[in-house]
Design a protein around this motif. Structure first.
Motif, PDB file in Angstrom:
ATOM      1  N   GLY A 267     -12.925 -22.915 -15.606  1.00  0.00           N
ATOM      2  CA  GLY A 267     -12.322 -24.216 -15.801  1.00  0.00           C
ATOM      3  C   GLY A 267     -13.372 -25.263 -16.157  1.00  0.00           C
ATOM      4  O   GLY A 267     -14.573 -25.003 -16.149  1.00  0.00           O
ATOM      5  N   ASP A 268     -12.931 -26.445 -16.471  1.00  0.00           N
ATOM      6  CA  ASP A 268     -13.839 -27.528 -16.864  1.00  0.00           C
ATOM      7  C   ASP A 268     -14.231 -28.336 -15.634  1.00  0.00           C
ATOM      8  O   ASP A 268     -13.523 -29.248 -15.207  1.00  0.00           O
ATOM      9  CB  ASP A 268     -13.148 -28.414 -17.902  1.00  0.00           C
ATOM     10  N   VAL A 269     -15.375 -27.997 -15.035  1.00  0.00           N
ATOM     11  CA  VAL A 269     -15.831 -28.700 -13.829  1.00  0.00           C
ATOM     12  C   VAL A 269     -17.194 -29.353 -14.059  1.00  0.00           C
ATOM     13  O   VAL A 269     -17.852 -29.773 -13.109  1.00  0.00           O
ATOM     14  CB  VAL A 269     -15.922 -27.743 -12.624  1.00  0.00           C
ATOM     15  N   GLY A 270     -17.613 -29.438 -15.300  1.00  0.00           N
ATOM     16  CA  GLY A 270     -18.848 -30.148 -15.608  1.00  0.00           C
ATOM     17  C   GLY A 270     -20.116 -29.338 -15.478  1.00  0.00           C
ATOM     18  O   GLY A 270     -21.211 -29.902 -15.533  1.00  0.00           O
ATOM     19  N   LEU A 271     -20.016 -28.030 -15.303  1.00  0.00           N
ATOM     20  CA  LEU A 271     -21.191 -27.171 -15.209  1.00  0.00           C
ATOM     21  C   LEU A 271     -21.121 -26.110 -16.306  1.00  0.00           C
ATOM     22  O   LEU A 271     -20.027 -25.716 -16.728  1.00  0.00           O
ATOM     23  CB  LEU A 271     -21.264 -26.495 -13.831  1.00  0.00           C
ATOM     24  N   PRO A 272     -22.284 -25.623 -16.767  1.00  0.00           N
ATOM     25  CA  PRO A 272     -22.277 -24.605 -17.825  1.00  0.00           C
ATOM     26  C   PRO A 272     -21.548 -23.336 -17.392  1.00  0.00           C
ATOM     27  O   PRO A 272     -21.588 -22.947 -16.219  1.00  0.00           O
ATOM     28  CB  PRO A 272     -23.771 -24.335 -18.049  1.00  0.00           C
ATOM     29  N   GLU A 273     -20.900 -22.697 -18.347  1.00  0.00           N
ATOM     30  CA  GLU A 273     -20.193 -21.452 -18.050  1.00  0.00           C
ATOM     31  C   GLU A 273     -21.144 -20.385 -17.538  1.00  0.00           C
ATOM     32  O   GLU A 273     -20.811 -19.598 -16.651  1.00  0.00           O
ATOM     33  CB  GLU A 273     -19.480 -20.951 -19.304  1.00  0.00           C
ATOM     34  N   GLY A 274     -22.355 -20.352 -18.109  1.00  0.00           N
ATOM     35  CA  GLY A 274     -23.323 -19.354 -17.688  1.00  0.00           C
ATOM     36  C   GLY A 274     -23.674 -19.447 -16.223  1.00  0.00           C
ATOM     37  O   GLY A 274     -23.972 -18.428 -15.577  1.00  0.00           O
ATOM     38  N   PHE A 275     -23.625 -20.668 -15.668  1.00  0.00           N
ATOM     39  CA  PHE A 275     -23.933 -20.839 -14.253  1.00  0.00           C
ATOM     40  C   PHE A 275     -22.976 -20.041 -13.384  1.00  0.00           C
ATOM     41  O   PHE A 275     -23.392 -19.360 -12.437  1.00  0.00           O
ATOM     42  CB  PHE A 275     -23.856 -22.327 -13.882  1.00  0.00           C
ATOM     43  N   PHE A 276     -21.698 -20.095 -13.703  1.00  0.00           N
ATOM     44  CA  PHE A 276     -20.700 -19.403 -12.881  1.00  0.00           C
ATOM     45  C   PHE A 276     -20.803 -17.892 -13.030  1.00  0.00           C
ATOM     46  O   PHE A 276     -20.620 -17.160 -12.054  1.00  0.00           O
ATOM     47  CB  PHE A 276     -19.298 -19.890 -13.234  1.00  0.00           C
ATOM     48  N   TRP A 277     -21.111 -17.417 -14.238  1.00  0.00           N
ATOM     49  CA  TRP A 277     -21.268 -15.973 -14.413  1.00  0.00           C
ATOM     50  C   TRP A 277     -22.427 -15.452 -13.563  1.00  0.00           C
ATOM     51  O   TRP A 277     -22.313 -14.390 -12.941  1.00  0.00           O
ATOM     52  CB  TRP A 277     -21.499 -15.645 -15.879  1.00  0.00           C
ATOM     53  N   VAL A 278     -23.509 -16.198 -13.528  1.00  0.00           N
ATOM     54  CA  VAL A 278     -24.664 -15.768 -12.741  1.00  0.00           C
ATOM     55  C   VAL A 278     -24.396 -15.947 -11.248  1.00  0.00           C
ATOM     56  O   VAL A 278     -24.642 -15.037 -10.446  1.00  0.00           O
ATOM     57  CB  VAL A 278     -25.924 -16.560 -13.155  1.00  0.00           C
ATOM     58  N   ALA A 279     -23.889 -17.121 -10.860  1.00  0.00           N
ATOM     59  CA  ALA A 279     -23.716 -17.429  -9.442  1.00  0.00           C
ATOM     60  C   ALA A 279     -22.681 -16.527  -8.775  1.00  0.00           C
ATOM     61  O   ALA A 279     -22.922 -15.977  -7.696  1.00  0.00           O
ATOM     62  CB  ALA A 279     -23.315 -18.894  -9.279  1.00  0.00           C
ATOM     63  N   VAL A 280     -21.532 -16.355  -9.402  1.00  0.00           N
ATOM     64  CA  VAL A 280     -20.470 -15.541  -8.804  1.00  0.00           C
ATOM     65  C   VAL A 280     -20.894 -14.082  -8.731  1.00  0.00           C
ATOM     66  O   VAL A 280     -20.664 -13.399  -7.718  1.00  0.00           O
ATOM     67  CB  VAL A 280     -19.152 -15.700  -9.595  1.00  0.00           C
ATOM     68  N   SER A 281     -21.528 -13.581  -9.783  1.00  0.00           N
ATOM     69  CA  SER A 281     -22.016 -12.200  -9.755  1.00  0.00           C
ATOM     70  C   SER A 281     -23.060 -12.016  -8.655  1.00  0.00           C
ATOM     71  O   SER A 281     -23.085 -10.983  -7.964  1.00  0.00           O
ATOM     72  CB  SER A 281     -22.620 -11.826 -11.112  1.00  0.00           C
ATOM     73  N   ALA A 282     -23.915 -13.027  -8.466  1.00  0.00           N
ATOM     74  CA  ALA A 282     -24.936 -12.953  -7.423  1.00  0.00           C
ATOM     75  C   ALA A 282     -24.291 -12.898  -6.040  1.00  0.00           C
ATOM     76  O   ALA A 282     -24.752 -12.158  -5.160  1.00  0.00           O
ATOM     77  CB  ALA A 282     -25.866 -14.162  -7.521  1.00  0.00           C
ATOM     78  N   TYR A 283     -23.226 -13.652  -5.841  1.00  0.00           N
ATOM     79  CA  TYR A 283     -22.524 -13.616  -4.563  1.00  0.00           C
ATOM     80  C   TYR A 283     -21.942 -12.233  -4.285  1.00  0.00           C
ATOM     81  O   TYR A 283     -21.961 -11.755  -3.147  1.00  0.00           O
ATOM     82  CB  TYR A 283     -21.402 -14.655  -4.553  1.00  0.00           C
TER      83      TYR A 283
END
Length: 275
Positions: free
Chosen positions: A226-242
Motif C-alpha cells: 500500500g501507499d504508506v510513504g516508504l519504498p516498496e523495497g523496504f517492505f520486501w526486505v523487512a517482512v522477509s527478514a521477520y
C-alpha cells in the motif's frame, strides 16, 4: 491430558462455530482474531480432537505450533498491553480469543512431551543455524530501517518506543545466543522457551501471511504494502527478514528444548546409577 485436549477442542470448536455463523464481535485489529478463517479453525479443532488418539509426538507438536502461529496477533496484544504508549489498538476480546488458541497449543505440547521418546535427538548444527538465522534476520531488519531512516517510524520517540526497541534488539541478539549456547541451560527453561516459541511462531505466521499478501498484490500489479510513504523495497526486505527471524527462533527454541531435556535425563540417570 488427552481428556483436557478433547475438552478444549470441543469448547473452542463451538466458539469458532459461533463466530463463523455471524456472531463474531468487531475486532479492533484488522481482519479476524486469528490468522486463519473461522471455519478453518473449526476444522483444526476437529483435527486436534482426533489427534489425541495417536501417540505420534511430531503430529502433536505440529498442531501445537499451528495454533500458536494462528494466534500470531497475540504478539500485538502483549506489546499493546505492556507498552500502551505505542498506540497499538488493544482488544480484550480478541486477546482472550487468541489466548484460547494458545491454551490449546500448550495442552498439545504437554501431551506431545508425555509421548516423546528419550531417544529423539536434534543435531546441534540445526539449532546453531536457527540461532544465526534469527540474528541475521534481526540485523537485516535493522539495516532496512537504517536505509530509510530511523525517524521513519509510525510512533514518536517516547519511553514506550524506547523500551520496545530495546526488547526488539534483545530478542534478535541475546535470545538466539542463549538458545544455542551452553550458558543458556543455566536459566530456567521456561524463561527462554516461552519467548522463543511464542515470538518465533508468532513472527513467522504474522509476517509470513503478510509476505504472501505482498506477493499476491505484486502479481495483481498492486503496491506490495500500500501507499504508506516508504519504498516498496523496504517492505520486501523487512517482512522477509521477520519471517527468517521468527523461523530461526522457533528452530533454536526446539533445539534448546531437546538439549535441555537430554541434560536433565543424563543427570537423572547419573543419580540413579550412583544409588
Amino acid at each position: 491430558m488427552r481428556r483436557a485436549v478433547v475438552v478444549w477442542a470441543t469448547a473452542y470448536g463451538f466458539l469458532r462455530i459461533w463466530y463463523a455463523t455471524g456472531h463474531a464481535p468487531t475486532w479492533k485489529l484488522p481482519g479476524n482474531d486469528l490468522l486463519i478463517p473461522n471455519w478453518a479453525a473449526v476444522g483444526a479443532c476437529l483435527l486436534t480432537a482426533l489427534a489425541v488418539f495417536t501417540t505420534r509426538p511430531r503430529l502433536l507438536w505440529a498442531l501445537a505450533a499451528g495454533w500458536i502461529a494462528a494466534a500470531g496477533f497475540v504478539l500485538l496484544d502483549l506489546v499493546a498491553m505492556v507498552l500502551p504508549g505505542l498506540g497499538i489498538p488493544f482488544d480484550v476480546l480478541g486477546m482472550l480469543s487468541r489466548l484460547g488458541a494458545v491454551t490449546g497449543a500448550l495442552l498439545l505440547g504437554f501431551l506431545a512431551r508425555a509421548h516423546q521418546s528419550r531417544a529423539q535427538s536434534w543435531p546441534r548444527w540445526i539449532s546453531i543455524a536457527g540461532g544465526w538465522a534469527a540474528f541475521a534476520g534481526c540485523l537485516t531488519r535493522l539495516g532496512a530501517q537504517a536505509v530509510v531512516g530511523f525517524d521513519q517510524t509510525p510512533y514518536g520517540g517516547n519511553l514506550s518506543i524506547l523500551l520496545f526497541e530495546s526488547g526488539f534488539v534483545l530478542v534478535g541478539t541475546v535470545l538466539p545466543f542463549l538458545l544455542v549456547h551452553p550458558i543458556g541451560h543455566r536459566f530456567p527453561r521456561w524463561l527462554l522457551l516461552l519467548p522463543g516459541y511464542t515470538l518465533g511462531a508468532g513472527m513467522t505466521a504474522y509476517f509470513g501471511v503478510g509476505l504472501v499478501q505482498m506477493i499476491v498484490n505484486a502479481i495483481l500489479g498492486r503496491l506490495a504494502y500500500g501507499d504508506v510513504g516508504l519504498p516498496e523495497g523496504f517492505f520486501w526486505v523487512a517482512v522477509s527478514a521477520y519471517v527468517v527471524w521468527g523461523a530461526g527462533l522457533t528452530v533454536a527454541a526446539r533445539g534448546y528444548q531437546l538439549g535441555a531435556r537430554e541434560t536433565t535425563d543424563s543427570v537423572c540417570d547419573l543419580r540413579t546409577t550412583q544409588r
